[in-house]
Write an enzyme that holds these catalytic residues in place. Structure first.
Site, PDB file in Angstrom:
ATOM      1  N   GLU A  59       0.826  -1.207   0.000  1.00 18.55           N
ATOM      2  CA  GLU A  59       0.000   0.000   0.000  1.00 18.55           C
ATOM      3  C   GLU A  59       0.863   1.261   0.000  1.00 18.55           C
ATOM      4  OE1 GLU A  59      -3.075   0.443  -0.535  1.00 18.55           O
ATOM      5  OE2 GLU A  59      -3.688  -1.662  -0.531  1.00 18.55           O
ATOM      6  N   TYR A 142      -6.312   6.641   4.333  1.00 19.77           N
ATOM      7  CA  TYR A 142      -6.531   5.623   3.290  1.00 19.77           C
ATOM      8  C   TYR A 142      -5.746   4.353   3.591  1.00 19.77           C
ATOM      9  CZ  TYR A 142      -5.654   2.817  -0.756  1.00 19.77           C
ATOM     10  OH  TYR A 142      -5.506   1.726  -1.565  1.00 19.77           O
ATOM     11  N   ASP A 160      -9.608   4.729  -2.849  1.00 17.88           N
ATOM     12  CA  ASP A 160      -8.499   5.233  -3.656  1.00 17.88           C
ATOM     13  C   ASP A 160      -9.076   5.804  -4.950  1.00 17.88           C
ATOM     14  OD1 ASP A 160      -9.198   3.030  -5.185  1.00 17.88           O
ATOM     15  OD2 ASP A 160      -7.187   2.155  -5.219  1.00 17.88           O
TER      16      ASP A 160
END
Length: 377
Positions: A59, A142, A160
């Site tokens: 990520e 996020y 996203d």
């Protein structure tokens, strides 16, 4: 509403149910993923959870970077540092070196700092909640949601760029981005299921990456087109809308490619804070919007020498501005070389250094035969 689908087998299936059924068959095989249940082979694999370390690493790498670009870097990192403890124990320079070329170098610095924090303060275990994850270096809302959902099966909503596009179309949100984010987030939260939230998050990403694409979405193959308001209105291709982009300004500067009599080139490390922080560079001036004045630029040279300007400019585009660099080359003897602050590196070993892309371009422009890494850059 968009969260509901047409009847199937006497009941109304939700977006989540149909999307997970599609994901079980069509999920992308990515090196940091665990197969969804229906793609897993053998009883041992059923219910397997993704490794939090691999989820976190992927990520961080995927921020502002494509899956295709990240794949080789991810594999290299996990081969060097297979767990968070080994990454924490690695010298930061080695981590920055392995990151070179991925861009957004503050991510690499925060990656190493986060690994140290997890190893030292959490016994090598990542927190399993969004709040706990957000307390770590380099992990924002996020990324915290993605790790919590994918690695720990927490009901967290992951939004996203791909998910923004899917949600904007499902709910026909016509407000231009970035203002539309205020509408997209609560809409996305209504879709997140209680069961398999991690798989759902990845299914939304996959749908945006493969079917609900920015241009020419394949609505005829979309598992959730029934109930998609933008599809019903015939406006899917137009969403999400975006406010007009501001023109990028152009900044200018110079790089000084200095050799000594031993076939070595001078490199310098940039300050930790700021653009390309902590990375090695070919010594450079400040980057300003002023027109290039050769005499002024030479005042910033690392040593007094007979500098020759290489014809042409090196051009590079960052997120918020274009950059033009004039390149100067010189060679000095041992006495002048000692006055230069920095690191002398054999020219043939430049390809092993943690040079960001713009500096690879500068080195290639100064010395086209310096090494295979720079060819064609």
């Amino acid at each position: 509403m968009a969260a509901k689908a047409a009847k199937k087998g006497g009941k109304r299936e939700s977006v989540g149910e149909r999307l997970l059924a599609w994901y079980d068959v069509h999920a992308r095989d990515l090196p940091w993923r665990v197969r969804p249940p229906k793609k897993q082979k053998g009883a041992r694999d059923r219910g397997a959870r993704a490794d939090p370390y691999r989820v976190w690493l992927s990520e961080i790498m995927l921020q502002q970077t494509t899956v295709a670009t990240v794949g080789p870097y991810f594999r290299d990192f996990v081969s060097r540092w297979p767990d968070v403890e080994s990454l924490a124990a690695a010298p930061r320079d080695k981590v920055m070196e392995a990151w070179a070329g991925l861009g957004y170098y503050s991510r690499a610095r925060n990656l190493h700092a986060c690994a140290i924090r997890v190893a030292d303060e959490h016994d090598g275990r990542f927190p399993d909640t969004e709040e706990g994850l957000k307390a770590l270096p380099g992990i924002g809302p996020y990324t915290a949601a993605a790790i919590a959902a994918i690695a720990f099966d927490r009901k967290a909503t992951v939004v996203d760029g791909n998910v923004e596009r899917v949600v904007a179309r499902l709910f026909a949100i016509e407000t231009p981005l970035p203002d539309a984010k205020k509408e997209i987030r609560p809409a996305a939260e209504t879709l997140t299921p209680d069961e398999r939230p991690g798989d759902f998050a990845q299914a939304m990403m996959d749908l945006g990456a493969t079917i609900c694409s920015p241009k020419s979405p394949s609505c005829n193959r979309c598992p959730v087109s029934q109930g998609c308001l933008a599809f019903e209105k015939g406006i899917a291709e137009t969403l999400p809308r975006r406010a007009p982009k501001k023109a990028r300004p152009t900044r200018r500067g110079a790089c000084f490619y200095l050799r000594n009599g031993k076939g070595e080139v001078l490199l310098r490390r940039r300050p930790d804070k700021g653009l390309l922080g902590g990375m090695l560079e070919v010594p450079t001036t400040e980057w300003t919007q002023a027109e290039i004045d050769e005499d002024v630029l030479l005042e910033a040279a690392p040593v007094t020498a007979k500098w020759a300007r290489v014809p042409g400019l090196v051009e590079h585009t960052f997120t918020h501005f274009h950059l033009q660099l004039a390149i100067f080359v010189a060679e000095v003897g041992a006495r002048e070389a000692k006055k230069a602050e920095g690191l002398w590196v054999p020219e043939e070993e430049l390809d092993a250094q943690a040079l960001p892309t713009v500096m690879k371009k500068a080195a290639a422009h100064a010395a086209p035969d310096a090494g295979p890494l720079f060819k064609g850059k």
